[in-house]
Scaffold this motif. Structure first.
Motif, mmCIF file in Angstrom:
data_model
loop_
_atom_site.group_PDB
_atom_site.id
_atom_site.type_symbol
_atom_site.label_atom_id
_atom_site.label_comp_id
_atom_site.label_asym_id
_atom_site.label_seq_id
_atom_site.Cartn_x
_atom_site.Cartn_y
_atom_site.Cartn_z
ATOM 1 N N MET A 133 0.816 -1.214 0.000
ATOM 2 C CA MET A 133 0.000 0.000 0.000
ATOM 3 C C MET A 133 0.852 1.267 0.000
ATOM 4 S SD MET A 133 -3.077 -0.575 -0.351
ATOM 5 C CE MET A 133 -4.092 -2.008 -0.477
ATOM 6 N N SER A 134 2.044 1.167 -0.536
ATOM 7 C CA SER A 134 2.895 2.357 -0.604
ATOM 8 C C SER A 134 3.825 2.233 -1.802
ATOM 9 C CB SER A 134 3.736 2.510 0.661
ATOM 10 O OG SER A 134 4.683 1.460 0.705
ATOM 11 N N LEU A 135 4.422 3.362 -2.170
ATOM 12 C CA LEU A 135 5.351 3.342 -3.288
ATOM 13 C C LEU A 135 6.500 4.292 -2.970
ATOM 14 C CD1 LEU A 135 5.873 2.297 -6.168
ATOM 15 C CD2 LEU A 135 4.594 4.253 -7.016
ATOM 16 N N PRO A 136 7.493 3.779 -2.216
ATOM 17 C CA PRO A 136 8.595 4.671 -1.823
ATOM 18 C C PRO A 136 9.359 5.162 -3.061
ATOM 19 C CG PRO A 136 8.796 2.476 -0.833
ATOM 20 C CD PRO A 136 7.705 2.398 -1.818
ATOM 21 N N ILE A 137 9.786 6.413 -2.984
ATOM 22 C CA ILE A 137 10.551 6.991 -4.092
ATOM 23 C C ILE A 137 11.813 6.157 -4.345
ATOM 24 C CG2 ILE A 137 11.757 9.059 -4.919
ATOM 25 C CD1 ILE A 137 8.835 9.563 -4.642
ATOM 26 N N ALA A 138 12.391 5.654 -3.259
ATOM 27 C CA ALA A 138 13.652 4.907 -3.387
ATOM 28 C C ALA A 138 13.502 3.665 -4.267
ATOM 29 C CB ALA A 138 14.167 4.514 -2.007
ATOM 30 N N SER A 139 12.271 3.185 -4.403
ATOM 31 C CA SER A 139 12.061 1.992 -5.235
ATOM 32 C C SER A 139 12.535 2.212 -6.657
ATOM 33 C CB SER A 139 10.582 1.624 -5.292
ATOM 34 O OG SER A 139 10.059 1.524 -4.020
ATOM 35 N N PHE A 140 12.466 3.471 -7.084
ATOM 36 C CA PHE A 140 12.802 3.729 -8.478
ATOM 37 C C PHE A 140 14.305 3.641 -8.764
ATOM 38 C CE2 PHE A 140 8.568 5.416 -8.092
ATOM 39 C CZ PHE A 140 7.972 4.899 -9.236
ATOM 40 N N THR A 141 15.101 3.499 -7.707
ATOM 41 C CA THR A 141 16.534 3.309 -7.949
ATOM 42 C C THR A 141 16.805 1.904 -8.489
ATOM 43 O OG1 THR A 141 16.758 2.686 -5.644
ATOM 44 C CG2 THR A 141 17.356 4.948 -6.221
ATOM 45 N N PHE A 142 15.744 1.093 -8.629
ATOM 46 C CA PHE A 142 15.926 -0.265 -9.177
ATOM 47 C C PHE A 142 16.628 -0.207 -10.536
ATOM 48 C CE2 PHE A 142 12.186 1.043 -11.480
ATOM 49 C CZ PHE A 142 12.307 0.397 -12.699
ATOM 50 N N ILE A 143 16.498 0.938 -11.190
ATOM 51 C CA ILE A 143 17.041 1.057 -12.533
ATOM 52 C C ILE A 143 18.575 0.932 -12.528
ATOM 53 C CG2 ILE A 143 17.363 3.574 -12.687
ATOM 54 C CD1 ILE A 143 15.444 1.566 -15.266
ATOM 55 N N ILE A 144 19.212 1.312 -11.419
ATOM 56 C CA ILE A 144 20.687 1.273 -11.381
ATOM 57 C C ILE A 144 21.219 -0.159 -11.444
ATOM 58 C CG2 ILE A 144 22.747 2.021 -10.125
ATOM 59 C CD1 ILE A 144 20.941 4.180 -8.829
ATOM 60 N N PRO A 145 20.775 -1.049 -10.524
ATOM 61 C CA PRO A 145 21.257 -2.428 -10.674
ATOM 62 C C PRO A 145 20.883 -3.051 -12.014
ATOM 63 C CG PRO A 145 19.608 -2.269 -8.918
ATOM 64 C CD PRO A 145 20.003 -0.887 -9.268
ATOM 65 N N LEU A 146 19.714 -2.708 -12.529
ATOM 66 C CA LEU A 146 19.315 -3.295 -13.817
ATOM 67 C C LEU A 146 20.229 -2.821 -14.938
ATOM 68 C CD1 LEU A 146 15.430 -3.456 -14.060
ATOM 69 C CD2 LEU A 146 17.071 -5.232 -13.484
ATOM 70 N N ALA A 147 20.576 -1.527 -14.926
ATOM 71 C CA ALA A 147 21.450 -0.997 -15.969
ATOM 72 C C ALA A 147 22.814 -1.685 -15.912
ATOM 73 C CB ALA A 147 21.618 0.509 -15.808
ATOM 74 N N LEU A 148 23.337 -1.849 -14.685
ATOM 75 C CA LEU A 148 24.631 -2.523 -14.551
ATOM 76 C C LEU A 148 24.526 -3.964 -15.021
ATOM 77 C CD1 LEU A 148 25.726 -1.128 -11.088
ATOM 78 C CD2 LEU A 148 26.703 -0.567 -13.307
ATOM 79 N N MET A 149 23.388 -4.577 -14.689
ATOM 80 C CA MET A 149 23.220 -5.975 -15.056
ATOM 81 C C MET A 149 23.114 -6.136 -16.564
ATOM 82 S SD MET A 149 20.512 -8.648 -13.558
ATOM 83 C CE MET A 149 20.459 -10.275 -14.257
ATOM 84 N N PHE A 150 22.561 -5.136 -17.231
ATOM 85 C CA PHE A 150 22.491 -5.174 -18.688
ATOM 86 C C PHE A 150 23.886 -5.361 -19.281
ATOM 87 C CE2 PHE A 150 23.014 -2.817 -22.648
ATOM 88 C CZ PHE A 150 22.092 -3.452 -23.452
ATOM 89 N N PHE A 151 24.852 -4.589 -18.773
ATOM 90 C CA PHE A 151 26.209 -4.696 -19.319
ATOM 91 C C PHE A 151 26.867 -6.010 -18.932
ATOM 92 C CE2 PHE A 151 25.450 -0.136 -19.482
ATOM 93 C CZ PHE A 151 25.770 0.083 -20.812
#
Lengths: 258, 245
Positions: A133-151
């Motif tokens: 029932m919440s959506l912390p702003i910090a959740s959106f940092t998920f993009i960083i590990p995903l970007a690294l994982m892409f490489f």
């Protein structure tokens, strides 16, 4: 390096066309089409969650979200690397006839897996919002590990596609390796159940670090720890360097083996 | 570019293949053979010290028996293979027609393949959209444009491939025996299009076993024999020698 980026820019249309082709082919003739990218992880998650919350009980809060994070990371790795592995061989007939930089094929395959991953993200955020029932702003940092994982996946994809040209055995071996890797990553069990003497398995498993950073942002709603991100970055750079080196060294001979 | 510039310079090009006694595809086989010291390589010389230049507006025909190295030479010119030794210099953009429809994906429709194959050949998406109707008309595939190409006949396949590849006027066109597909009417249509290109000053390299076509279209002929250059020069002279051999 500059000429490489130039070349990549020159072939951007081809890359996008190859990515579109992969996605079109994946969902051709299915009624729900691209919705499956969303439904698939959700359904798998529900089945797994049912099994593990009734049969084997782990002490994990918000198990569905915990599980879904793990699944997304492991699926992305499995899909992108196996897909990239076969890319050179599958496009052999084309490579024999027309000059195209060969790395475009593994690159486009990893990108299409990435696009697929993005289609599954709504499912993840749906579960996140429904269960907490919440959506912390910090959740959106998920993009960083995903970007690294892409490489990281790109590097592994380059290595595998090179090996696959010479030794077709790798297809069978890699399937076994992937299932070992899947169990060695804490997807459905908590880290705490692993005895100390086996903790080294996590330390040598690259996916562990990406999953950890990913969970810290989505599951715990915090910024990923800096140390973990540094490790992720290091692994990505290392795999990319090895991948580029191997691919560059052997790509001129591919044609003789495919 | 004036007509004396070399569009293609081929300098001392040799191509060697490591022919393994039998192809080794698996790691186990490789290790077993490696330990036994049985990794045998036979050095096979596909091309031996080839040197020639092609000027703009030249129409080069390459003749020779099967296995003379014609296709290997074309692949080197197209940049698909890199030669073991020697240098190839190409000025201008080149469209290789080594095999028509090489870039087709059987599961995609003709429409989707026009874009995919066109982009592989280096055209812009916008350009392809503008010339879409022209491509479809030339291939005479108006009724089948949304059919997956796996359901196409080989003639339809070839028509579509030729139509995509020749929609622009490249500087250099490489044609490998592709005109032998399709019915005679389409062959005539292809030859007309090639003749138009010749008038526009396109340099063409043609491989064919059809001596009639070589004599009709080409100005210069290169004769390959077991990987060696047997002769290179004006059409009439070489064709005469080749036929008498």
């Amino acid at each position: 390096m500059a000429s490489f980026i130039n070349e990549l820019y020159k072939y951007r249309y081809l890359i996008s066309e190859l990515v579109v082709r992969d996605i079109k082919k994946k969902y051709r003739r299915s009624v729900l089409g691209v919705l499956w990218s969303l439904l698939n992880p959700l359904l798998t998650m529900i089945v797994t969650a049912m099994i593990f919350s009734n049969l084997f009980r782990f002490d994990i809060a918000n198990f569905p979200l915990y599980l879904l994070c793990g699944q997304i990371i492991v699926t992305f790795y499995n899909e992108s690397t196996s897909f990239a592995m076969s890319s050179i061989i599958e496009n052999g007939s084309l490579l024999k006839k027309v000059y195209i930089p060969k790395y475009l094929f593994p690159v486009s395959r990893v990108i299409s897996s990435c696009v697929n991953l993005f289609f599954t993200l709504p499912a993840l955020f749906l579960i996140l919002i429904v269960t907490t029932m919440s959506l912390p702003i910090a959740s959106f940092t998920f993009i960083i590990p995903l970007a690294l994982m892409f490489f990281f996946c790109l590097g592994v994809g380059l290595i595998l596609s090179t090996i696959a040209v010479y030794f077709r055995d790798i297809f069978h071996l890699y399937g076994v390796f992937l299932s070992v890797l899947g169990y060695a990553t804490p997807v459905f069990y908590p880290e705490s159940i692993v005895p100390d003497k086996y903790m080294f398995i996590f330390k040598i498993n690259p996916l562990y670090f990406y999953l950890k950073a990913f969970r810290q942002s989505v599951y715990e709603g915090q910024l990923p720890e800096f140390d973990v991100l540094i490790v992720c970055f290091g692994i990505a750079v290392a795999s990319l360097c090895v991948g580029i080196y191997l691919f560059k060294k052997y790509h001129n001979n591919f044609i003789l083996y495919i | 570019m004036d007509s004396n510039t070399n569009v293609i310079e081929v300098e001392n090009v040799s191509m060697h293949f490591n022919l393994m006694e039998e192809r080794i595809d698996s790691l186990k086989e490789y290790i077993v053979k490696f330990i036994k010291g049985k990794l045998l390589y036979n050095d096979f010389v596909a091309l031996d010290n080839i040197t020639f230049n092609v000027q703009q507006k030249d129409l080069l025909g390459i003749v020779g028996l099967n296995g003379a190295g014609k296709s290997t030479l074309l692949k080197i010119l197209a940049g698909v293979l890199s030669p073991t030794t020697g240098k190839v210099k190409v000025n201008g953009n080149m469209v290789p027609l080594i095999e028509v429809g090489a870039g087709f994906d059987p599961d995609l429709t003709a429409r989707e393949n026009i874009f995919l194959n066109g982009i592989i050949l280096g055209y812009r998406k916008k350009f392809l959209r503008e010339h879409f109707d022209e491509i479809v008309d030339f291939a005479e595939l108006n009724d089948f444009i949304d059919v997956p190409v796996k359901n196409f006949s080989s003639g339809m396949y070839a028509r579509l491939g030729f139509s995509i590849a020749t929609v622009v006027r490249p500087d250099i066109l490489i044609v490998d025996e592709v005109l032998s597909v399709g019915d005679f009417r389409f062959q005539e249509k292809c030859e007309r299009r090639i003749n138009d290109m010749i008038k526009d000053g396109v340099t063409i390299i043609l491989v064919s076993h059809d001596m009639g076509m070589i004599e009709r279209l080409c100005t210069k002929v290169l004769w390959l024999d077991h990987g060696k250059m047997r002769a290179y020069g004006d059409k009439d002279e070489i064709c005469e020698q080749y036929k008498n051999s």
